[in-house]
Design a protein around this motif. Structure first.
Motif, short mmCIF file in Angstrom:
data_model
loop_
_atom_site.label_atom_id
_atom_site.label_comp_id
_atom_site.label_asym_id
_atom_site.label_seq_id
_atom_site.Cartn_x
_atom_site.Cartn_y
_atom_site.Cartn_z
N ASP A 123 8.09 3.14 10.57
CA ASP A 123 6.86 2.75 10.84
C ASP A 123 6.75 1.37 11.65
O ASP A 123 5.62 0.97 12.28
CB ASP A 123 6.20 2.40 9.65
CG ASP A 123 5.64 3.92 9.00
OD1 ASP A 123 5.59 3.88 7.75
OD2 ASP A 123 5.64 4.85 9.70
N VAL A 124 7.78 0.55 11.69
CA VAL A 124 7.81 -0.78 12.20
C VAL A 124 8.03 -0.80 13.81
O VAL A 124 9.35 -0.49 13.92
CB VAL A 124 8.78 -1.86 11.48
CG1 VAL A 124 8.57 -3.06 12.03
CG2 VAL A 124 8.39 -1.87 9.94
N ARG A 125 7.03 -0.69 14.34
CA ARG A 125 7.33 -0.32 15.98
C ARG A 125 6.09 -0.68 16.62
O ARG A 125 5.08 -0.73 16.00
CB ARG A 125 8.12 1.21 16.33
CG ARG A 125 6.97 2.26 16.03
CD ARG A 125 7.85 3.35 16.04
NE ARG A 125 8.62 3.64 17.21
CZ ARG A 125 8.23 4.40 18.12
NH1 ARG A 125 6.77 4.77 18.37
NH2 ARG A 125 9.01 4.54 19.31
N TYR A 126 6.16 -1.07 17.82
CA TYR A 126 5.19 -1.46 18.87
C TYR A 126 4.22 -0.02 18.93
O TYR A 126 4.73 0.99 19.29
CB TYR A 126 5.54 -2.00 20.19
CG TYR A 126 4.39 -2.16 21.02
CD1 TYR A 126 4.01 -3.46 20.79
CD2 TYR A 126 4.00 -1.32 21.80
CE1 TYR A 126 3.02 -3.94 21.81
CE2 TYR A 126 2.78 -1.59 22.72
CZ TYR A 126 2.33 -3.06 22.70
OH TYR A 126 1.41 -3.44 23.59
N ARG A 127 2.79 -0.39 18.89
CA ARG A 127 1.91 0.72 19.05
C ARG A 127 1.02 0.66 20.32
O ARG A 127 0.11 -0.34 20.14
CB ARG A 127 1.12 1.18 17.68
CG ARG A 127 1.94 1.25 16.36
CD ARG A 127 2.53 2.51 16.39
NE ARG A 127 3.35 2.39 15.19
CZ ARG A 127 3.99 3.57 14.79
NH1 ARG A 127 4.01 4.65 15.34
NH2 ARG A 127 4.65 3.76 13.44
N ASN A 179 13.91 -4.01 20.79
CA ASN A 179 13.90 -4.38 21.99
C ASN A 179 12.44 -5.19 22.44
O ASN A 179 11.83 -5.13 23.35
CB ASN A 179 13.51 -2.93 22.67
CG ASN A 179 13.23 -3.07 24.20
OD1 ASN A 179 14.18 -3.55 25.06
ND2 ASN A 179 12.31 -2.38 24.77
N LEU A 180 12.16 -5.95 21.27
CA LEU A 180 10.75 -6.73 21.31
C LEU A 180 11.17 -8.03 21.18
O LEU A 180 11.90 -8.38 20.10
CB LEU A 180 9.89 -6.13 20.27
CG LEU A 180 9.24 -4.58 20.33
CD1 LEU A 180 8.66 -4.26 19.06
CD2 LEU A 180 8.91 -4.37 21.45
N ALA A 181 10.18 -8.91 21.53
CA ALA A 181 10.47 -10.51 21.57
C ALA A 181 9.21 -10.91 22.05
O ALA A 181 8.57 -10.60 22.75
CB ALA A 181 11.45 -10.94 22.56
N PRO A 182 8.87 -12.27 21.13
CA PRO A 182 7.65 -12.95 21.90
C PRO A 182 7.88 -13.77 23.16
O PRO A 182 8.77 -14.34 23.39
CB PRO A 182 7.34 -13.82 20.76
CG PRO A 182 8.61 -14.22 20.14
CD PRO A 182 9.52 -12.83 20.28
N ILE A 183 6.77 -13.49 23.87
CA ILE A 183 6.95 -14.25 25.39
C ILE A 183 5.49 -14.85 25.41
O ILE A 183 4.45 -14.41 25.01
CB ILE A 183 7.25 -13.15 26.26
CG1 ILE A 183 7.34 -13.80 27.88
CG2 ILE A 183 5.85 -12.25 26.34
CD1 ILE A 183 8.05 -12.74 28.77
N CYS A 184 5.64 -16.00 26.32
CA CYS A 184 4.41 -16.65 26.33
C CYS A 184 3.71 -16.05 27.53
O CYS A 184 4.21 -15.22 28.46
CB CYS A 184 4.45 -18.39 26.89
SG CYS A 184 5.43 -18.73 28.37
N SER A 185 2.31 -16.16 27.85
CA SER A 185 1.70 -15.60 28.98
C SER A 185 2.28 -16.12 30.49
O SER A 185 2.16 -15.28 31.12
CB SER A 185 0.09 -16.30 29.07
OG SER A 185 -0.36 -16.31 27.60
N LYS A 186 2.67 -17.37 30.67
CA LYS A 186 3.04 -17.48 31.90
C LYS A 186 4.48 -16.63 32.18
O LYS A 186 4.61 -16.15 33.36
CB LYS A 186 3.34 -19.09 32.08
CG LYS A 186 4.10 -19.51 33.41
CD LYS A 186 4.24 -21.02 33.54
CE LYS A 186 4.75 -21.49 34.67
NZ LYS A 186 5.83 -20.71 35.22
#
Length: 344
Positions: free
Chosen positions: A5-9, A76-83
């Motif tokens: 269940d823990v995945r990007y939707r 395959n997920l990580a936080p990234i800033c807008s720029k």
């Protein structure tokens, strides 16, 4: 909530996942390494979700990913800033250390991200209200006013639960000079991050105000030492490869390096103040390799790429009888080391 269940939707509410990813990545954009707020970050797919099945097969082979690799999983997920997200677009930065480093770190954090999301899902209604506070856009005047009015009461309530629970991290950048050496490629270290809690900030104030030390002067030689340690360790990693044949490695060139000091502690031992620095590093290095041919009648040129992460430490002593700015700085030591080596 199961692990699956823990995945990007796509098109769904990913705010909990985003909050947990940001926490696990220490509230930093994975690309630029700078601290970022919830409202200034997005969830980035390291391997783009737009990849076709053929492109994904190539990426899995290139980055040594498992056959079960899931584009929407925390691996395959990580936080990234807008720029950085605008700059990256749908690229994977083939051959760049940032991708090797990020995929390696995301894989290590996968279980922790899943566990934290499951805990949140089984929490109380209060968890959802706190998430709304974290996600609040403080650029809106009324929201900011409400936050400044009522948030201190939350901080005080947290402090009553135990000493240190209301502590917080501040981030500073120390600009270093360009470094030159005959042994490694000229690189410019744009900054060293200081990510400090209250005791670390106190130690930094003592160093500056009592000992008369400038942080750049103190950190410059230690970062130089760290670079040489990284290169020597990487060269050893390459030359430890004996299958299918032995490898000789040339000097490793650093193409990416992030250094963050996470703690500065201090103790008084008459007549000396001793400061202990502990930090972490993320680096990407490339080296020219020479490998014996399989039939033993010659050699072949190869190239090695390696993404490394780890922690380091060093000490600095200041005598009460010493002049301002005069410190006895110990050698830099690597405490933890993790590398991902690729030979082509």
């Amino acid at each position: 909530m199961t692990r699956e269940d823990v995945r990007y939707r796509n098109g769904g509410d990913n705010s909990v996942l985003k909050m947990i990813l940001l926490e696990q990545w220490q509230y930093r954009c994975y690309m630029c390494g700078r601290p970022k707020d919830f409202t200034d970050t997005q969830i980035d797919h390291l391997i783009p979700q737009s990849f076709s099945a053929a492109e994904l097969r190539v990426a899995k082979k290139q980055y040594n990913l498992t056959s079960s690799f899931d584009l929407h999983s925390p691996e395959n997920l990580a936080p990234i800033c807008s720029k950085c997200n605008r700059d990256k677009s749908n690229q994977t930065f083939e051959g760049a250390g940032v991708m090797l480093l990020a995929l390696s770190k995301a894989a290590k954090l996968r279980s922790d991200v899943i566990a934290a999301c499951k805990r949140f899902g089984s929490g109380t209604q209060l968890s959802k209200h706190l998430l709304r506070s974290i996600a609040a856009d403080l650029a809106q005047t009324k929201t900011r006013e409400a936050f400044e009015t009522y948030a201190p009461a939350i901080v005080q309530k947290l402090a009553l639960l135990g000493e240190g629970k209301a502590d917080f991290v501040t981030y500073h950048e120390v600009i270093l000079d360009e470094m030159h050496s005959d042994d490694f490629h000229d690189i410019f270290i744009p900054d060293v991050g200081l990510s400090l809690l209250a005791r670390g900030r106190t130690a930094m104030s003592i160093l500056q105000d009592v000992c008369g030390c400038q942080m750049g002067d103190l950190l410059q030689p230690r970062v130089h030492d760290l670079i040489e340690l990284l290169q020597n360790r990487v060269r050893h990693d390459f030359e430890s490869i004996t299958e299918p044949t032995r490898i000789n490695a040339g000097p490793a060139e650093i193409f990416r390096l992030q250094v963050t000091i996470e703690t500065i502690d201090y103790q008084r031992y008459e007549p000396v103040l001793e400061f202990t620095f502990q930090g972490k590093f993320d680096a990407y290095l490339v080296a020219s390799l020479v490998q014996d041919s399989l039939n033993g009648d010659g050699i072949q040129d190869r190239q090695g790429e390696v993404a490394v992460t780890g922690t380091f430490s060093f000490t600095a002593d200041w005598s009460f009888s010493a002049q301002q700015g005069s410190l006895d700085i110990g050698e830099c030591t690597i405490e933890e080391w993790s590398s991902q080596v690729d030979v082509t």
